[in-house]
Design a protein around this motif. Structure first.
Motif, PDB file in Angstrom:
ATOM      1  N   SER A 142     -13.074  -0.747   3.006  1.00 13.33           N
ATOM      2  CA  SER A 142     -13.386  -0.260   4.358  1.00 13.33           C
ATOM      3  C   SER A 142     -12.538  -0.999   5.385  1.00 13.33           C
ATOM      4  O   SER A 142     -12.106  -0.414   6.392  1.00 13.33           O
ATOM      5  CB  SER A 142     -14.877  -0.427   4.661  1.00 13.33           C
ATOM      6  N   HIS A 143     -12.302  -2.277   5.138  1.00 21.84           N
ATOM      7  CA  HIS A 143     -11.436  -3.033   6.044  1.00 21.84           C
ATOM      8  C   HIS A 143      -9.993  -2.564   5.934  1.00 21.84           C
ATOM      9  O   HIS A 143      -9.310  -2.354   6.954  1.00 21.84           O
ATOM     10  CB  HIS A 143     -11.514  -4.524   5.735  1.00 21.84           C
ATOM     11  N   LEU A 144      -9.511  -2.398   4.698  1.00 16.70           N
ATOM     12  CA  LEU A 144      -8.121  -1.981   4.497  1.00 16.70           C
ATOM     13  C   LEU A 144      -7.844  -0.641   5.166  1.00 16.70           C
ATOM     14  O   LEU A 144      -6.777  -0.441   5.758  1.00 16.70           O
ATOM     15  CB  LEU A 144      -7.820  -1.894   2.997  1.00 16.70           C
ATOM     16  N   LEU A 145      -8.804   0.280   5.101  1.00 13.52           N
ATOM     17  CA  LEU A 145      -8.616   1.607   5.699  1.00 13.52           C
ATOM     18  C   LEU A 145      -8.774   1.593   7.209  1.00 13.52           C
ATOM     19  O   LEU A 145      -8.365   2.540   7.883  1.00 13.52           O
ATOM     20  CB  LEU A 145      -9.596   2.603   5.077  1.00 13.52           C
ATOM     21  N   SER A 146      -9.376   0.543   7.755  1.00 15.23           N
ATOM     22  CA  SER A 146      -9.561   0.464   9.207  1.00 15.23           C
ATOM     23  C   SER A 146      -8.327  -0.077   9.919  1.00 15.23           C
ATOM     24  O   SER A 146      -8.214   0.039  11.143  1.00 15.23           O
ATOM     25  CB  SER A 146     -10.759  -0.442   9.532  1.00 15.23           C
ATOM     26  N   ARG A 147      -7.407  -0.655   9.170  1.00 15.39           N
ATOM     27  CA  ARG A 147      -6.220  -1.253   9.768  1.00 15.39           C
ATOM     28  C   ARG A 147      -5.188  -0.189  10.111  1.00 15.39           C
ATOM     29  O   ARG A 147      -5.268   0.962   9.673  1.00 15.39           O
ATOM     30  CB  ARG A 147      -5.635  -2.301   8.822  1.00 15.39           C
ATOM     31  N   ARG A 148      -4.191  -0.596  10.875  1.00 18.55           N
ATOM     32  CA  ARG A 148      -3.157   0.343  11.318  1.00 18.55           C
ATOM     33  C   ARG A 148      -2.020   0.481  10.310  1.00 18.55           C
ATOM     34  O   ARG A 148      -1.026   1.163  10.583  1.00 18.55           O
ATOM     35  CB  ARG A 148      -2.591  -0.112  12.667  1.00 18.55           C
ATOM     36  N   GLN A 150      -0.226   2.142   7.914  1.00 19.70           N
ATOM     37  CA  GLN A 150      -0.203   3.508   7.399  1.00 19.70           C
ATOM     38  C   GLN A 150       0.220   3.562   5.939  1.00 19.70           C
ATOM     39  O   GLN A 150      -0.190   4.458   5.201  1.00 19.70           O
ATOM     40  CB  GLN A 150       0.747   4.377   8.249  1.00 19.70           C
ATOM     41  N   GLU A 151       1.030   2.596   5.493  1.00 19.00           N
ATOM     42  CA  GLU A 151       1.463   2.583   4.105  1.00 19.00           C
ATOM     43  C   GLU A 151       0.286   2.322   3.177  1.00 19.00           C
ATOM     44  O   GLU A 151       0.158   2.942   2.116  1.00 19.00           O
ATOM     45  CB  GLU A 151       2.550   1.524   3.898  1.00 19.00           C
ATOM     46  N   VAL A 152      -0.599   1.401   3.571  1.00 15.76           N
ATOM     47  CA  VAL A 152      -1.802   1.136   2.778  1.00 15.76           C
ATOM     48  C   VAL A 152      -2.682   2.384   2.731  1.00 15.76           C
ATOM     49  O   VAL A 152      -3.194   2.764   1.666  1.00 15.76           O
ATOM     50  CB  VAL A 152      -2.585  -0.057   3.356  1.00 15.76           C
ATOM     51  N   LYS A 153      -2.859   3.038   3.850  1.00 17.01           N
ATOM     52  CA  LYS A 153      -3.678   4.255   3.882  1.00 17.01           C
ATOM     53  C   LYS A 153      -3.065   5.348   3.010  1.00 17.01           C
ATOM     54  O   LYS A 153      -3.791   6.157   2.411  1.00 17.01           O
ATOM     55  CB  LYS A 153      -3.824   4.748   5.318  1.00 17.01           C
ATOM     56  N   ARG A 154      -1.744   5.375   2.938  1.00 15.34           N
ATOM     57  CA  ARG A 154      -1.077   6.415   2.141  1.00 15.34           C
ATOM     58  C   ARG A 154      -1.304   6.225   0.649  1.00 15.34           C
ATOM     59  O   ARG A 154      -1.489   7.203  -0.088  1.00 15.34           O
ATOM     60  CB  ARG A 154       0.427   6.415   2.447  1.00 15.34           C
ATOM     61  N   VAL A 155      -1.287   4.959   0.193  1.00 14.85           N
ATOM     62  CA  VAL A 155      -1.381   4.714  -1.250  1.00 14.85           C
ATOM     63  C   VAL A 155      -2.817   4.550  -1.737  1.00 14.85           C
ATOM     64  O   VAL A 155      -3.121   4.881  -2.894  1.00 14.85           O
ATOM     65  CB  VAL A 155      -0.556   3.470  -1.651  1.00 14.85           C
ATOM     66  N   LEU A 214      -1.361  -2.956  -3.965  1.00 13.49           N
ATOM     67  CA  LEU A 214      -1.887  -3.953  -3.043  1.00 13.49           C
ATOM     68  C   LEU A 214      -1.822  -5.341  -3.671  1.00 13.49           C
ATOM     69  O   LEU A 214      -2.072  -5.509  -4.868  1.00 13.49           O
ATOM     70  CB  LEU A 214      -3.338  -3.623  -2.669  1.00 13.49           C
ATOM     71  N   ARG A 215      -1.513  -6.340  -2.855  1.00 17.51           N
ATOM     72  CA  ARG A 215      -1.340  -7.705  -3.351  1.00 17.51           C
ATOM     73  C   ARG A 215      -2.672  -8.444  -3.354  1.00 17.51           C
ATOM     74  O   ARG A 215      -2.922  -9.325  -2.526  1.00 17.51           O
ATOM     75  CB  ARG A 215      -0.305  -8.425  -2.493  1.00 17.51           C
ATOM     76  N   ALA A 216      -3.537  -8.077  -4.274  1.00 18.04           N
ATOM     77  CA  ALA A 216      -4.851  -8.715  -4.407  1.00 18.04           C
ATOM     78  C   ALA A 216      -4.698 -10.035  -5.143  1.00 18.04           C
ATOM     79  O   ALA A 216      -4.139 -10.077  -6.240  1.00 18.04           O
ATOM     80  CB  ALA A 216      -5.812  -7.792  -5.150  1.00 18.04           C
ATOM     81  N   ARG A 217      -5.184 -11.135  -4.552  1.00 23.56           N
ATOM     82  CA  ARG A 217      -5.043 -12.479  -5.110  1.00 23.56           C
ATOM     83  C   ARG A 217      -6.404 -13.049  -5.490  1.00 23.56           C
ATOM     84  O   ARG A 217      -7.366 -12.912  -4.740  1.00 23.56           O
ATOM     85  CB  ARG A 217      -4.391 -13.418  -4.095  1.00 23.56           C
ATOM     86  N   VAL A 218      -6.463 -13.724  -6.629  1.00 24.57           N
ATOM     87  CA  VAL A 218      -7.690 -14.358  -7.105  1.00 24.57           C
ATOM     88  C   VAL A 218      -7.542 -15.868  -6.995  1.00 24.57           C
ATOM     89  O   VAL A 218      -6.484 -16.419  -7.325  1.00 24.57           O
ATOM     90  CB  VAL A 218      -7.999 -13.958  -8.563  1.00 24.57           C
ATOM     91  N   VAL A 219      -8.582 -16.539  -6.540  1.00 25.40           N
ATOM     92  CA  VAL A 219      -8.605 -17.999  -6.419  1.00 25.40           C
ATOM     93  C   VAL A 219      -9.827 -18.516  -7.167  1.00 25.40           C
ATOM     94  O   VAL A 219     -10.938 -18.021  -6.973  1.00 25.40           O
ATOM     95  CB  VAL A 219      -8.667 -18.455  -4.946  1.00 25.40           C
ATOM     96  N   MET A 384     -12.794 -16.382  -5.450  1.00 21.14           N
ATOM     97  CA  MET A 384     -12.543 -15.602  -4.240  1.00 21.14           C
ATOM     98  C   MET A 384     -11.454 -14.579  -4.546  1.00 21.14           C
ATOM     99  O   MET A 384     -10.609 -14.798  -5.429  1.00 21.14           O
ATOM    100  CB  MET A 384     -12.053 -16.489  -3.093  1.00 21.14           C
ATOM    101  N   LEU A 385     -11.471 -13.495  -3.799  1.00 19.40           N
ATOM    102  CA  LEU A 385     -10.373 -12.537  -3.843  1.00 19.40           C
ATOM    103  C   LEU A 385     -10.035 -12.133  -2.418  1.00 19.40           C
ATOM    104  O   LEU A 385     -10.930 -11.889  -1.611  1.00 19.40           O
ATOM    105  CB  LEU A 385     -10.734 -11.303  -4.673  1.00 19.40           C
ATOM    106  N   TYR A 386      -8.740 -12.095  -2.125  1.00 16.86           N
ATOM    107  CA  TYR A 386      -8.282 -11.603  -0.830  1.00 16.86           C
ATOM    108  C   TYR A 386      -7.059 -10.734  -1.063  1.00 16.86           C
ATOM    109  O   TYR A 386      -6.475 -10.728  -2.147  1.00 16.86           O
ATOM    110  CB  TYR A 386      -7.951 -12.757   0.128  1.00 16.86           C
ATOM    111  N   VAL A 387      -6.673  -9.985  -0.042  1.00 14.99           N
ATOM    112  CA  VAL A 387      -5.541  -9.065  -0.154  1.00 14.99           C
ATOM    113  C   VAL A 387      -4.477  -9.458   0.857  1.00 14.99           C
ATOM    114  O   VAL A 387      -4.738  -9.481   2.060  1.00 14.99           O
ATOM    115  CB  VAL A 387      -5.970  -7.601   0.073  1.00 14.99           C
ATOM    116  N   ASP A 388      -3.279  -9.774   0.359  1.00 17.07           N
ATOM    117  CA  ASP A 388      -2.143 -10.070   1.222  1.00 17.07           C
ATOM    118  C   ASP A 388      -1.567  -8.780   1.797  1.00 17.07           C
ATOM    119  O   ASP A 388      -1.778  -7.684   1.256  1.00 17.07           O
ATOM    120  CB  ASP A 388      -1.053 -10.807   0.433  1.00 17.07           C
ATOM    121  N   ASN A 389      -0.794  -8.917   2.860  1.00 19.68           N
ATOM    122  CA  ASN A 389      -0.173  -7.758   3.501  1.00 19.68           C
ATOM    123  C   ASN A 389       0.920  -7.155   2.624  1.00 19.68           C
ATOM    124  O   ASN A 389       1.505  -7.825   1.770  1.00 19.68           O
ATOM    125  CB  ASN A 389       0.426  -8.149   4.854  1.00 19.68           C
ATOM    126  N   GLY A 390       1.198  -5.885   2.864  1.00 16.42           N
ATOM    127  CA  GLY A 390       2.324  -5.231   2.218  1.00 16.42           C
ATOM    128  C   GLY A 390       1.974  -4.534   0.914  1.00 16.42           C
ATOM    129  O   GLY A 390       0.878  -4.678   0.374  1.00 16.42           O
TER     130      GLY A 390
END
Length: 410
Positions: A142-148, A150-155, A214-219, A384-390
């Motif tokens: 929901s957060h990823l889709l709320s951002r501007r 457009q490349e993330v929204k496309r994929v 998406l660049r999902a990272r695990v810690v 933890m998991l977070y998603v880097d840009n790009g």
């Protein structure tokens, strides 16, 4: 009319059932022939018969196991938007910001850092007890889709621009496995999870999101003694000798240093001495949302960072921010995590935030649960998991197929 296969319990249109059952007992079947045969039967079937759904359209893989006849376009067209309670007035994060600002006392040195927009997805009677991992994936998306971006929204989810329900997410995870993401993890489930009430963790979330580039990272946060318990196998999945959080987390490949005082990723802890696990985790989360800014003024700040998938033994939640207060003459920092829990009711959270009463019981969590003896078992190791840009492509995307992890010790 349809019938149930007595071997695998798949429901098929009646004209197809005989050939399907016979397929279970044939020695060798070319998968392409099986696919062509299925399509021919589908075209030859009566027009009065309803078309098979995704669940009803199997093919035989080279190992003669029944798996879904499933392609990316099938899921894009058949996925369903997840129902959820939409919070008005700018959403929960906006309401939380207002409450934090009103709670700050004059002359108090308090700073809160929040993620951007996040919808809360609560567990229902259908997924209570096993669905928290899926609900946290939905919050992340929901957060990823709320951002501007457009490349993330496309994929993401084929450009549907909505968060799918749990069955649709299960299809997407199966597609990720079949595409080579987290191979060992997929084999543990026999690459089948659709319709299953199986508990998942951060590695499943990482595999699903990485399959879109998406660049999902695990810690991993774990005691220093646990580091020697990880069995490293370069370039492949592993089976470490440790307690796993979920079925797939046993296959995580650990890389990097201790994470304390090092920058294996962009969020290493700033202290090189061994400190309590609560302090290590809180400092890491603070640095994550701080995002390399040298200084930040007191008050409440919406950052450019996404929420964190926060997993410990038996449950997972979503961290949407952190609060820091400087206490006493030494200005010792005291932290509170700001968390959305799938086990809570969205309406209850909203009402507490609107009324500015009782919201802290829903959202604020201090460090003491991470250090009290009664919580030692649950919090010995945390992920933890977070998603880097790009968006990753080419060789980077291939590397993302192996689920790795940055190790942070306490």
């Amino acid at each position: 009319m349809s019938a149930l296969c007595p071997v695998c319990n798949v429901t098929l249109p009646l004209p197809q059932i005989e050939s399907h059952v016979n397929g279970h007992f044939e020695d060798e079947i070319d998968p392409q022939i099986a696919n062509d045969h299925y399509l021919a039967l589908q075209l030859a079937s009566s027009s009065s018969d309803p078309p098979p759904t995704l669940k009803e359209a199997p093919f035989l893989d080279p190992f003669n196991k029944i798996v879904p006849f499933l392609q990316n376009d099938d899921v894009v067209c058949s996925q369903t938007k997840s129902p959820f309670y939409r919070v008005e007035n700018g959403g929960l994060i906006s309401l939380l910001k207002t409450c934090l600002e009103s709670k700050t006392k004059p002359l108090e040195c308090s700073t809160s850092l929040l993620s951007g927009y996040v919808d809360h997805f609560q567990s229902t009677n259908e997924d209570k007890g096993w669905g928290c991992g899926w609900r946290n994936i939905q919050m992340q998306c929901s957060h990823l889709l709320s951002r501007r971006d457009q490349e993330v929204k496309r994929v993401l989810f084929g450009g549907s621009n909505f968060v799918p329900d749990i069955p649709s997410l299960q299809w997407w995870l199966e597609l990720a496995w079949r595409s080579g993401f987290d191979v060992s993890g997929g084999l543990h489930f026999d690459k089948r999870i659709y319709g299953c009430k199986k508990w998942i963790g951060t590695t499943e979330c990482a595999a699903l999101l990485r399959s879109f580039g998406l660049r999902a990272r695990v810690v991993d946060f774990a005691p220093e003694k646990s580091r020697s318990m990880y069995l490293l196998v370069p370039g492949s999945a592993v089976a470490p000798k440790r307690r796993a959080y979920g079925p797939m987390d046993r296959y995580v490949v650990i890389k990097g240093g201790s994470g304390v005082g090092k920058r294996g990723d962009s969020h290493g802890s700033s202290s090189s001495s061994r400190i309590s696990k609560g302090a290590v985790l809180m400092e890491w989360v603070w640095n994550y949302f701080l995002d390399n800014r040298l200084d930040v003024s007191s008050g409440v700040h919406i950052t450019n960072k996404g929420p964190l998938y926060f997993q410990h033994e038996g449950h997972s939640r979503t961290i949407v921010g952190i609060q820091r207060r400087l206490q006493g003459t030494t200005f010792t920092p005291q932290y509170n995590l700001l968390i959305l829990d799938p086990a809570d009711f969205t309406r209850g959270i909203e009402k507490a935030l609107v009324d500015k009463r009782g919201w802290e019981g829903y959202l604020k969590r201090g460090a003491h649960p991470l250090t009290c003896p009664e919580y030692q078992k649950d919090y010995d190791e945390i992920q933890m998991l977070y998603v880097d840009n790009g968006i990753a492509v080419g060789e980077e995307l291939e590397q993302l197929k192996t689920i790795d992890s940055h190790f942070v010790e306490f």
